[in-house]
Design a protein around this motif. Structure first.
Motif, PDB file in Angstrom:
ATOM      1  N   GLY A  96       0.820  -1.195   0.000  1.00  0.00           N
ATOM      2  CA  GLY A  96       0.000   0.000   0.000  1.00  0.00           C
ATOM      3  C   GLY A  96       0.861   1.255   0.000  1.00  0.00           C
ATOM      4  O   GLY A  96       2.088   1.183   0.103  1.00  0.00           O
ATOM      5  N   SER A 100     -11.692   1.871  -0.742  1.00  0.00           N
ATOM      6  CA  SER A 100     -10.748   2.734  -0.031  1.00  0.00           C
ATOM      7  C   SER A 100      -9.793   1.863   0.767  1.00  0.00           C
ATOM      8  O   SER A 100      -9.998   0.657   0.911  1.00  0.00           O
ATOM      9  CB  SER A 100     -11.473   3.691   0.915  1.00  0.00           C
ATOM     10  N   ALA A 101      -8.764   2.500   1.309  1.00  0.00           N
ATOM     11  CA  ALA A 101      -7.787   1.786   2.136  1.00  0.00           C
ATOM     12  C   ALA A 101      -8.339   1.475   3.520  1.00  0.00           C
ATOM     13  O   ALA A 101      -7.670   0.845   4.327  1.00  0.00           O
ATOM     14  CB  ALA A 101      -6.512   2.606   2.254  1.00  0.00           C
ATOM     15  N   SER A 129     -10.343   6.697   6.005  1.00  0.00           N
ATOM     16  CA  SER A 129      -9.144   7.071   5.260  1.00  0.00           C
ATOM     17  C   SER A 129      -9.418   8.286   4.374  1.00  0.00           C
ATOM     18  O   SER A 129     -10.567   8.623   4.078  1.00  0.00           O
ATOM     19  CB  SER A 129      -8.672   5.902   4.385  1.00  0.00           C
ATOM     20  N   GLN A 157      -8.890   8.347   1.339  1.00  0.00           N
ATOM     21  CA  GLN A 157      -9.518   7.795   0.133  1.00  0.00           C
ATOM     22  C   GLN A 157     -11.035   7.744   0.288  1.00  0.00           C
ATOM     23  O   GLN A 157     -11.778   8.090  -0.632  1.00  0.00           O
ATOM     24  CB  GLN A 157      -8.966   6.387  -0.152  1.00  0.00           C
ATOM     25  N   SER A 212      -4.705  -0.201   0.718  1.00  0.00           N
ATOM     26  CA  SER A 212      -4.939   0.065  -0.705  1.00  0.00           C
ATOM     27  C   SER A 212      -4.711  -1.161  -1.580  1.00  0.00           C
ATOM     28  O   SER A 212      -5.405  -1.349  -2.583  1.00  0.00           O
ATOM     29  CB  SER A 212      -4.022   1.195  -1.179  1.00  0.00           C
ATOM     30  N   LEU A 252      -7.151  -2.176  -4.592  1.00  0.00           N
ATOM     31  CA  LEU A 252      -6.743  -2.032  -5.988  1.00  0.00           C
ATOM     32  C   LEU A 252      -6.870  -3.350  -6.743  1.00  0.00           C
ATOM     33  O   LEU A 252      -7.232  -3.379  -7.925  1.00  0.00           O
ATOM     34  CB  LEU A 252      -5.302  -1.515  -6.058  1.00  0.00           C
ATOM     35  N   MET A 256     -12.070   4.243  -7.450  1.00  0.00           N
ATOM     36  CA  MET A 256     -11.363   4.468  -6.192  1.00  0.00           C
ATOM     37  C   MET A 256     -10.550   5.751  -6.290  1.00  0.00           C
ATOM     38  O   MET A 256      -9.945   6.040  -7.324  1.00  0.00           O
ATOM     39  CB  MET A 256     -10.436   3.288  -5.885  1.00  0.00           C
ATOM     40  N   ASP A 310      -7.318   6.950  -4.867  1.00  0.00           N
ATOM     41  CA  ASP A 310      -6.203   6.328  -4.153  1.00  0.00           C
ATOM     42  C   ASP A 310      -4.969   7.216  -4.171  1.00  0.00           C
ATOM     43  O   ASP A 310      -4.821   8.095  -5.023  1.00  0.00           O
ATOM     44  CB  ASP A 310      -5.857   4.969  -4.767  1.00  0.00           C
ATOM     45  N   SER A 311      -4.084   6.970  -3.222  1.00  0.00           N
ATOM     46  CA  SER A 311      -2.809   7.677  -3.193  1.00  0.00           C
ATOM     47  C   SER A 311      -1.969   7.257  -4.398  1.00  0.00           C
ATOM     48  O   SER A 311      -1.971   6.086  -4.796  1.00  0.00           O
ATOM     49  CB  SER A 311      -2.047   7.348  -1.904  1.00  0.00           C
ATOM     50  N   SER A 320       0.606   3.998  -4.472  1.00  0.00           N
ATOM     51  CA  SER A 320       0.099   2.635  -4.697  1.00  0.00           C
ATOM     52  C   SER A 320      -0.612   2.500  -6.035  1.00  0.00           C
ATOM     53  O   SER A 320      -0.634   1.420  -6.634  1.00  0.00           O
ATOM     54  CB  SER A 320      -0.837   2.224  -3.555  1.00  0.00           C
ATOM     55  N   ALA A 321      -1.192   3.587  -6.537  1.00  0.00           N
ATOM     56  CA  ALA A 321      -1.938   3.512  -7.795  1.00  0.00           C
ATOM     57  C   ALA A 321      -1.048   3.559  -9.028  1.00  0.00           C
ATOM     58  O   ALA A 321      -1.372   2.952 -10.060  1.00  0.00           O
ATOM     59  CB  ALA A 321      -2.957   4.652  -7.855  1.00  0.00           C
TER      60      ALA A 321
END
Length: 328
Positions: free
Chosen positions: A49, A162-163, A167, A169, A192, A196, A207, A209-210, A213-214
């Motif tokens: 993550g 979401s994580a 979060s 997210q 995450s 994902l 999603m 996401d940060s 991780s994405a």
């Protein structure tokens, strides 16, 4: 000053001074010798993550300069609270500290009962990085823009991952849900990485996401980036518009990562950890790796980070209130 005292008082004062010196000596010596063994960095999420990715890069660089291995231990669960609680209860000697996301200061406003206080039970060390969120969908999805997503959402309910509950997210997704008026169901995961994986598989439709991780999924073509959540575009995804450009003016939600020691850790040790983390964040290799993930290194001192976490806590409290998310 002692010479001006009565002999009996002078003897008492000298005794007290020597006692204070004797008491403080072990602590001072421990701080100057720190560390003499391996240090544990607790990451309260699964491997892979964003928090894990950002933290491992710093741990590897810190190990090179601090003189001991900084070992990452993943303790996922309960929106990061299992790992955080472990650190809050750890011996305050600098050998166990927490690497967490902004979720650390969001949880107090979403959970009625917590085993620790996110502010009082921790000593801030440093902010590691500032990171935009990116709205992603499966590559197989017909969605290519935010407006495509809005149109799709008007024809069917959507699930967003979401994580974990509370979060950044989730809050980005909830904010989008409120502003778009779509019927969207939040699906929380333990980090995450599993979210994902389900997004790629089509179990969820979108999603926020940060980027750390994405980005690997975006680069491999498994996920499609639709928009970023910051006011300006980011260099790593220069062709991807912002949420504001996509019809949602003022949409500005990002996340950040930091390090905390247990409350009561000697300030000298906190300062030493902060200095080594800041040094790690300036290494060209780490800066380059962070950039590829969309993360901007920070490396603030403990006092600056303490003020930052306090102001961020107030900001997220207001976002939680606006999204009408009830404490659990």
């Amino acid at each position: 000053m002692l010479a001006l005292l009565h002999p009996l008082h002078r003897t008492a004062a000298m005794t007290l001074a020597l006692a204070c010196l004797a008491t403080g000596a072990p602590a001072a010596r421990a701080a100057s010798d720190f560390p003499t063994r391996s240090i544990t960095m607790v990451v309260p999420y699964p491997p892979g993550g964003p928090t894990d990715t950002v933290s491992r890069l710093v741990a590897a660089e810190m190990s090179k300069t601090i003189g001991q291995n900084v070992v990452v231990e993943n303790k996922p669960g309960a929106s990061g609270m299992i790992g955080a609680d472990l650190v809050a209860r750890a011996k305050p000697d600098g050998y166990t500290f927490l690497a967490n996301a902004s979720l650390h200061v969001i949880n107090p406003y979403l959970y009625k009962s917590m085993r620790y206080d996110s502010f009082k039970d921790f000593a801030p060390i440093t902010q590691l990085a500032d990171v935009p969120l990116v709205l992603v969908v499966p590559e197989s999805s017909s969605v290519r823009t935010v407006q495509d997503l809005v149109k799709l959402g008007k024809t069917r309910p959507l699930n967003f991952g979401s994580a974990g509950t509370a979060s950044a997210q989730q809050l980005a997704g909830e904010s989008f849900k409120v502003r778009s008026g779509l019927a969207m169901q939040h699906v929380p995961y333990k980090g995450s990485a599993p979210a994902l994986t389900d997004l790629v598989g089509g179990q969820i439709q979108l999603m926020f996401d940060s980027m750390p991780s994405a980005m690997p999924f975006i680069k491999s073509g498994k996920l499609r980036a639709v928009a970023v959540t910051t006011p300006q575009r980011v260099d790593e995804l220069a062709n991807i518009p912002t949420m504001a450009e996509s019809g949602f003016p003022g949409f500005d939600i990002s996340t950040w990562y930091g390090l905390w020691a247990p409350a009561g850790t000697p300030p000298e040790i906190v300062a030493k950890l902060s200095q080594h983390a800041a040094r790690a964040l300036k290494q060209p290799g780490l800066v380059s790796q962070y950039a590829s993930l969309g993360a901007k290194p920070v490396g603030s001192d403990p006092q600056t980070f303490a003020r930052f976490t306090e102001s961020e806590g107030k900001k997220w409290r207001d976002i939680v209130t606006a999204a009408q998310i009830q404490p659990q």
